[in-house]
Structures are given as structure tokens and as C-alpha cells.
Design an enzyme around this catalytic site. Structure first.
Site, short mmCIF file in Angstrom:
data_model
loop_
_atom_site.label_atom_id
_atom_site.label_comp_id
_atom_site.label_asym_id
_atom_site.label_seq_id
_atom_site.Cartn_x
_atom_site.Cartn_y
_atom_site.Cartn_z
N CYS A 32 0.85 -1.21 0.00
CA CYS A 32 0.00 0.00 0.00
C CYS A 32 0.88 1.25 0.00
O CYS A 32 1.60 1.48 -0.96
CB CYS A 32 -0.95 -0.02 1.19
N HIS B 85 -7.67 -4.05 -2.68
CA HIS B 85 -6.52 -3.38 -2.08
C HIS B 85 -6.22 -3.98 -0.70
O HIS B 85 -7.13 -4.31 0.06
CB HIS B 85 -6.85 -1.88 -1.95
N ASP C 26 -9.04 -2.92 -7.27
CA ASP C 26 -8.33 -1.78 -6.69
C ASP C 26 -8.14 -0.72 -7.77
O ASP C 26 -7.03 -0.41 -8.18
CB ASP C 26 -6.97 -2.25 -6.14
#
Length: 313
Positions: free
Chosen positions: A203, A282, A251
Site C-alpha cells: 500500500c 486493495h 483496486d
């Protein structure tokens, strides 16, 4: 969407949009989302407008806010089984950083190392989950150093509120992140005794991995950014790393930068592969989170090991 975050840095904007999508996906209540957005620097009207732009409605919010979790730990579900082997223990270490600073990290040494990997955390800082990732890499034969990018603030453990830790990360200039990560690569090289060096991040940490790849870091032989946003105008001419970019089918926000990442990798002439895991969202690798996808995580871990086996050994 960017009109509501026009005064923010790209990192702050990414973090703010992540909060908004967490709310839209039902992971945090509206009140908590607004609190986190205000901490990130948005006024209440702009924060409300951002949530609306991302598809939120007041009716979609949970009825009561959840308590803010501690940034030093995760809360895995009862059925979550982390991808990869049982982790080796990590050791808390410190080492010299830029300008006389002291940096913190978790170190996991492989018994018979095939290579060594720098691990960069998500937007909550250095958590037990990320320490576990370092331990799993060590159990798989790759000594690992998980850097705490909040070291200069006293470390992640000095924050009792994950939202404040995230907000602080949003205030830090990219140049400081690069300097600290370069120092961590140096520490990894010192501990790895001539091994080839790799990097992975998740991330926010995936974005940091792309950032270092775009910052003339020639010591990396391989990298695996997980669903990380590509920095604006990324130029990877200064790296030699073979890059495995990991994406999730669900995502869209991060996937919007995938074509630019592919173009930058091709322009730099780097060995690369970009893989998208179907049915995953995600943060699908984080077994302490609500988006954890065990099948995709297990497959991704094996892909990363195969990549490192090819380029770090």
C-alpha cells in the site's frame, strides 16, 4: 475527486482517498473517516465532499464509530491464516540515519540467507503484521529488515492512535523518506554480508518502493511493490532492479497508475512483470485486515519468492 484535495501533497492525497474508500467499503464509520480526514489536513466541508465524491452517503455509514486501533498491532480474524511459513522472530534494532538521526527497524535473520530484503510498511507504520512479513521472509531464506519510517518521530510505537501515525506520514517530505530508505539499504547491505538486496512494500509502502526505484538507488537487484501508487513523473533510469509489480483486480484507484508504471519500467529497460490477482482488493495480503484474501495472498507470496529466487540468488 482531486478538487477536494488540491492543497495536499500527492502522499496526503493518496492517504485521504484511502480513508474515503475504507469508509465506502464499510471498514470504518463516517464519523471516524471524517476524523481521519481532518487529521490529514482537510477541512470538514472538504472532507465531507471527498466522501461524497467517492460514493459515500450518510445512510451507508455504520451507526457507531469503532475505536481507534493501536498502530503497533493488528487484529487478525479467527480464521485468517497468514501466507507463507511460520515467521522467524524479529529483533528490534537501531542504526545511524541521515543527518545524525537514529532509525528504528525490525531485523529477521535467515539461517542460511539466499539474499536480503528491505520491507516497507503500510500507512499505519511498523506493525506486528509487517514484522511478521519480515519473519516469514527470513523463514523462506531471505534475511529481512523492516524499516520504521516514523523513526524520527520516536517510532510507530510512540503513537497511540493509528490515524495520527498516518497523518504524520502524510506530513513528511518524500526526500526524507528516500534518505531514510537509502540508509536502510546501507544497513541491510552491512548485515547481509555480500548478498544481493531486494525490497518490497505494501500500500503506502508499495508507493515508497516505487519512490525509491525512482530515486537513483543502484544497490537493489529486485523489488516487489504491492498495490502501491506510482509517484508522479517516475523515472527509474537510476536503478538496476528487476521489478515484480503486484496489483489487485478490485483496486481501481491504484490500478489507474499501472500503465504509467509499465511505461516507466520499459523506458528504463528494466526486467519486470506486472501481475493482477483476480477477485482481490486493495491490501489483500494483510491477514490482520478486513480485505484479506488468503488464496491471493498465498499465490502472491509464492510469486514473490520465485522472483527473488530468480534475481537475488
Amino acid at each position: 475527486m482531486r478538487g477536494y484535495t488540491s492543497d495536499m501533497t500527492p502522499i496526503q492525497r493518496y492517504l485521504a482517498e484511502e480513508v474515503a474508500h475504507d469508509h465506502v467499503d464499510g471498514l470504518i464509520p463516517r464519523r471516524e473517516a471524517l476524523r481521519r480526514l481532518v487529521l490529514l489536513g482537510l477541512g470538514l466541508p472538504a472532507a465531507t465532499a471527498l466522501l461524497t465524491a467517492c460514493g459515500a452517503t450518510p445512510e451507508s455509514a455504520p451507526s457507531s464509530p469503532s475505536p481507534a486501533p493501536s498502530p503497533g498491532s493488528g487484529t487478525p480474524s479467527a480464521t485468517a491464516s497468514p501466507a507463507g511459513p511460520s515467521p522467524l522472530p524479529t529483533e528490534a534494532i537501531t542504526f545511524s540515519g541521515p543527518e545524525g538521526t537514529t532509525l528504528q527497524a525490525a531485523w529477521a535473520a535467515a539461517a542460511e540467507p539466499k539474499g536480503a530484503v528491505l520491507v516497507i510498511h503500510e500507512n499505519r507504520g511498523l506493525t506486528d503484521h509487517i514484522r511478521s512479513v519480515a519473519g516469514r521472509l527470513a523463514a523462506s531464506g531471505y534475511s529481512a529488515l523492516a524499516l520504521d519510517l516514523l523513526s524520527r518521530e520516536g517510532g510507530t510505537a510512540s503513537f497511540t492512535d493509528t490515524a495520527q501515525a498516518t497523518a504524520k506520514l502524510g506530513e513528511i517530505a518524500p526526500a526524507r523518506f528516500v534518505a531514510d530508505m537509502k540508509a536502510a539499504v546501507g544497513e541491510l547491505a552491512n548485515r547481509a554480508d555480500g548478498a544481493k538486496l531486494g525490497m518490497m512494500g505494501f500500500c503506502f509502502g508499495g508507493g515508497m518502493t516505487w519512490l525509491l526505484l525512482s530515486s537513483a538507488e543502484p544497490r537493489l537487484a529486485a523489488a516487489a511493490p504491492f498495490y502501491g501508487p506510482l509517484p508522479d513523473n517516475a523515472d527509474m533510469a537510476g536503478t538496476k532492479a528487476a521489478v515484480l509489480g503486484v496489483y489487485a483486480e478490485q483496486d481501481d484507484r491504484v490500478n489507474a497508475t499501472r500503465d504509467a508504471a509499465k511505461a516507466a519500467l520499459e523506458k528504463a529497460g528494466l526486467t519486470h512483470e506486472l501481475v493482477t490477482f483476480p477477485g482481490a482488493g486493495h491490501a489483500f495480503f494483510n491477514d490482520t485486515g478486513q480485505r484479506y484474501n488468503p488464496q491471493a495472498a498465498a499465490q502472491a507470496y509464492e510469486r514473490v519468492l520465485s522472483w527473488f529466487d530468480r534475481h537475488l540468488t
